[in-house]
Design an enzyme around this catalytic site. Structure first.
Site, PDB file in Angstrom:
ATOM      1  N   LYS A 191       0.842  -1.208   0.000  1.00  0.00           N
ATOM      2  CA  LYS A 191       0.000   0.000   0.000  1.00  0.00           C
ATOM      3  C   LYS A 191       0.870   1.247   0.000  1.00  0.00           C
ATOM      4  O   LYS A 191       0.593   2.216  -0.714  1.00  0.00           O
ATOM      5  CB  LYS A 191      -0.935  -0.022   1.230  1.00  0.00           C
ATOM      6  CG  LYS A 191      -2.020  -1.064   1.112  1.00  0.00           C
ATOM      7  CD  LYS A 191      -2.866  -1.248   2.364  1.00  0.00           C
ATOM      8  CE  LYS A 191      -3.832  -2.419   2.131  1.00  0.00           C
ATOM      9  NZ  LYS A 191      -4.793  -2.634   3.217  1.00  0.00           N
ATOM     10  N   GLN A 217      -4.761  -1.559   9.568  1.00  0.00           N
ATOM     11  CA  GLN A 217      -4.706  -2.884   8.950  1.00  0.00           C
ATOM     12  C   GLN A 217      -5.255  -3.936   9.913  1.00  0.00           C
ATOM     13  O   GLN A 217      -4.888  -3.980  11.087  1.00  0.00           O
ATOM     14  CB  GLN A 217      -3.240  -3.201   8.553  1.00  0.00           C
ATOM     15  CG  GLN A 217      -3.067  -4.456   7.737  1.00  0.00           C
ATOM     16  CD  GLN A 217      -3.608  -4.330   6.308  1.00  0.00           C
ATOM     17  OE1 GLN A 217      -3.784  -3.239   5.775  1.00  0.00           O
ATOM     18  NE2 GLN A 217      -3.871  -5.458   5.687  1.00  0.00           N
ATOM     19  N   ASP A 244     -11.247   2.719   4.115  1.00  0.00           N
ATOM     20  CA  ASP A 244     -11.605   1.306   4.036  1.00  0.00           C
ATOM     21  C   ASP A 244     -13.119   1.131   3.897  1.00  0.00           C
ATOM     22  O   ASP A 244     -13.588   0.042   3.543  1.00  0.00           O
ATOM     23  CB  ASP A 244     -11.188   0.580   5.332  1.00  0.00           C
ATOM     24  CG  ASP A 244      -9.882  -0.182   5.195  1.00  0.00           C
ATOM     25  OD1 ASP A 244      -9.572  -0.644   4.084  1.00  0.00           O
ATOM     26  OD2 ASP A 244      -9.185  -0.329   6.221  1.00  0.00           O
TER      27      ASP A 244
END
Ligand code: L34
Length: 292
Positions: A52, A96, A119
């Site tokens: 990422k 994460q 997200d």
């Protein structure tokens, strides 16, 4: 049979974003910022976070990684998120998953400002997704829908069968494909491991989305001829003959199912790279919203 090349499409999306980000730079004198928070040493998480970060750099965005020890308390993580909620240089905040067990994931997700929740996991954003309002679409489901679009695979009126009911993939991808809009309009069935006979459902799929988390779970016997198969699974299985000692396989038995499929995504190189491309897209979107 066509193998859907997620790696290639993700590269195309990054190329498009690179140009758009350059445009932002000249229009606003700044670029989108994304902070990724990782807690602990999960090897797969480390790989994804690294990817990422690199992808952000590639498109000219400003990435930052906050790596915290596995012993981090919930309060410490909450404080860090609040700091970034108030830092206008960062338009996206990603924590994460999974998190170590002393930390409540729901609590953490709810701490992230919905405006920076790239997200798309915050309950407010999940609610908006369900009722068809503009929001951040969760990255993996968004990647799935984008692949279908870019391969001109019709979803309208088609029977999409989702196997798996996670908050990250199964539920949101079902909500997205059900919407009354271009690129959706599907008839959606969500099934999962508690089904009495899973094949009854999977066999009737025009488009099968596998998000179960079990290696090579979907076999050729479970699908009909001509099915479109999107494999969201990323499983590490032992492979002593390889340098790493493992290899990645999906939730679909690729060799078997590809005999019957009209389109199929591989693992790796299918949905995985799209997840990251869609994350960048959401970060771009967050930046633009902020300027308005
Ligand atoms: N908060 N946690 C949060 N957001 C997410 O969107 C994720 N996810 C999942 C795990 N936890 C998360 C990811 O980023 C899974 N995931 C993810 C992202 C990228 C890839 C796989 C999973 C990916 O790019 N996979 C490559 C192979 C990578 C490798 O070599 O290990 C592929 O080609 O599939």
């Amino acid at each position: 049979m066509t193998i859907i090349d997620g790696k290639k499409v993700a590269q195309e999306i990054r190329n498009e974003l690179k140009e758009k980000v350059a445009g932002l730079k000249s229009a606003y004198g700044k670029v989108p910022g994304l902070v990724t928070i990782i807690v602990g040493e999960n090897p797969a998480s480390k790989v994804y976070v690294r990817m990422k970060h690199k992808a952000c750099e590639e498109v000219g965005m400003n990435p930052k990684i906050e790596a915290l020890p596995a012993t981090t308390s919930e309060d410490e993580l909450v404080s860090l998120i609040k700091k970034y909620n108030n830092d206008e240089n960062f338009h996206g905040i990603l924590v994460q998953l999974p998190l170590p067990e002393q930390i409540d994931e729901d609590k953490i997700i709810e701490t992230i400002s919905p405006e920076k929740d790239v997200d798309g996991f915050h309950p407010v954003n999940v609610g908006k997704l369900l009722i068809g309002q503009d929001t951040f679409e969760p990255c993996t489901p968004a990647g799935v829908v984008e692949l279908l679009k870019r391969y001109n695979i019709e979803t309208k009126g088609k029977h999409v069968v989702v196997v798996g009911r996670s908050n990250i993939v199964g539920k949101p991808v079902a909500a997205m494909l059900l919407q009354k809009k271009e690129g959706a309009n599907a008839i959606v069935t969500v099934c999962h491991s508690a089904a009495n006979n899973l094949s009854d459902y999977t066999k009737s799929a025009d488009i099968l989305i596998a998000a179960i988390g079990r290696p090579r779970f979907i076999t050729g016997e479970m699908v009909k001829e001509g099915v479109v198969v999107i494999d969201v699974g990323i499983n590490r299985v032992d492979a002593p003959e390889t340098k790493k000692g493992y290899k990645l396989v999906g939730d679909v038995d690729f060799d078997d199912v590809s005999q019957k499929a009209s389109f199929i995504t591989p693992v790796p190189g299918g949905v995985g790279p799209m997840t990251i491309a869609m994350l960048l897209n959401n970060t771009y979107k967050s930046f633009l919203r902020k300027q308005k």
